[in-house]
Design a protein around this motif. Structure first.
Motif, short mmCIF file in Angstrom:
data_model
loop_
_atom_site.label_atom_id
_atom_site.label_comp_id
_atom_site.label_asym_id
_atom_site.label_seq_id
_atom_site.Cartn_x
_atom_site.Cartn_y
_atom_site.Cartn_z
N UNK A 146 37.82 42.01 34.11
CA UNK A 146 37.70 42.48 32.72
C UNK A 146 37.69 44.01 32.59
N UNK A 147 36.91 44.75 33.40
CA UNK A 147 36.95 46.22 33.24
C UNK A 147 38.32 46.82 33.57
N UNK A 148 39.03 46.23 34.54
CA UNK A 148 40.32 46.76 34.97
C UNK A 148 41.40 46.62 33.91
N UNK A 149 41.25 45.61 33.03
CA UNK A 149 42.27 45.41 32.00
C UNK A 149 41.80 45.92 30.64
N UNK A 150 40.67 46.65 30.63
CA UNK A 150 40.19 47.27 29.40
C UNK A 150 39.45 46.35 28.47
N UNK A 151 39.09 45.15 28.93
CA UNK A 151 38.39 44.20 28.07
C UNK A 151 36.90 44.48 27.97
N UNK A 152 36.32 45.09 29.01
CA UNK A 152 34.87 45.31 29.01
C UNK A 152 34.52 46.56 29.80
N UNK A 153 33.31 47.07 29.54
CA UNK A 153 32.81 48.24 30.27
C UNK A 153 31.99 47.83 31.49
N UNK A 154 31.53 46.57 31.50
CA UNK A 154 30.70 46.06 32.59
C UNK A 154 30.86 44.55 32.66
N UNK A 155 30.37 43.96 33.73
CA UNK A 155 30.39 42.51 33.85
C UNK A 155 29.02 42.00 34.27
N UNK A 156 28.78 40.74 33.98
CA UNK A 156 27.61 40.02 34.48
C UNK A 156 28.14 38.77 35.14
N UNK A 157 27.91 38.63 36.45
CA UNK A 157 28.48 37.50 37.18
C UNK A 157 27.64 37.20 38.42
N UNK A 158 27.96 36.07 39.09
CA UNK A 158 27.26 35.76 40.33
C UNK A 158 27.84 36.61 41.46
N UNK A 159 26.96 36.99 42.39
CA UNK A 159 27.35 37.81 43.54
C UNK A 159 26.78 37.16 44.79
N UNK A 160 27.61 37.00 45.80
CA UNK A 160 27.13 36.49 47.10
C UNK A 160 27.18 37.62 48.12
#
Length: 285
Positions: A146-160
């Motif tokens: 999302x940030x790379x395509x200009x859709x968002x400034x940040x993300x919230x996601x799962x991280x392993x």
């Protein structure tokens, strides 16, 4: 015959870990390829293979009695569904991440920003608790682009491991929730099924404790026995048996695998020899 209906993830790592823990509990499941439901041969259980995100609703509706599910999904969609056991596998975290070029310093920096996520309820609760208002974009799928395509400034996601963030030029800035697989229970579970659940929990606990433990045997000089026994974090006290060679004993005990190397080094310094380490299949406390 009454059976316990259990839901597990249809495919993926959580599916594999769930099948393994049931197998380690001595439960044999007749599951063919692409089956959505299977029965256990030697335990009163039916297994439902479901999409991870659908499992909380099946629990709420009482379609299944219990489920092995990620704590992150349960908190996002499960409301007040009770957890019977933390299972210790499939660990991850739900985190906020921003582009590496960002000058992020604190959570307040996300005020008014656009955040892409598949966890809107978790994110809203976290931001509300921090007094931050942001614009949420709900995405099912590859949130990290999302940030790379200009859709968002940040993300919230799962991280392993964090490798996906790294590949997408993102950095983790806030850990909102630490998650692992849990055994969740439907609020509509019947009394007979609850009795079967207690049997399952007993088996699972025996397996999980065994996974965290090692059985060790060693030859120890008798003049060092007292010191050796003091450093052994056994279940109660170690077993000590005399050897044929005078002045030596065989010591048997169980130690936590996380303390293994620390304890082994201390034992060697005290003169222990022939240290044998064995895995434990089950351990009933």
């Amino acid at each position: 015959m009454e059976k316990l209906k259990i839901a597990i993830q249809k495919s993926g790592r959580l599916n594999e870990d769930s099948i393994k823990v049931l197998k380690d509990c001595g439960i044999s499941i007749d599951n063919g390829k692409d089956q959505l439901k299977a029965s256990a041969r030697n335990f009163p259980m039916e297994v439902f293979y479901l999409r991870n995100g659908d499992i909380p609703q099946y629990l709420k509706d009482g379609v299944v009695d219990v489920a092995i599910i990620g704590e992150n999904v349960l908190k996002e969609k499960g409301g007040n569904i009770a957890v019977a056991e933390n299972l210790g596998f499939s660990k991850c975290r739900v985190s906020l991440a921003v582009p590496k070029s960002s000058t992020y310093a604190e959570i307040k920096d996300l005020e008014g920003k656009r955040i892409a996520t598949s966890y809107p309820n978790t994110l809203n609760a976290y931001l509300s608790g921090k007094g931050v208002q942001a614009e949420l974009h709900i995405i099912n799928g590859s949130v990290e682009i999302a940030p790379n395509i200009g859709l968002a400034d940040a993300i919230c996601d799962i991280v392993s491991s964090g490798s996906t963030l790294f590949k997408n030029n993102l950095k983790e800035v806030e850990v909102m929730l630490r998650s692992e697989a849990v055994l969740a229970v439907s609020p509509m579970i019947a009394e007979k099924q609850r009795e079967i659940l207690e049997d399952l929990r007993f088996r699972i606990k025996s397996v999980l404790v065994a996974r965290q433990s090692k059985y060790i045997l060693m030859n120890a000089p008798n003049d060092k026995l007292e010191d050796i026994i003091k450093i052994l974090p056994g279940m109660r006290s170690p077993t000590v048996l005399p050897l044929a060679e005078e002045g030596w004993s065989s010591v048997h005990t169980v130690i936590n695998k996380d303390k293994f190397w620390e304890v082994i080094n201390e034992l060697k310094q005290l003169g222990a020899e022939g240290i044998l380490v064995c895995p434990i299949e089950k351990m009933v406390l």
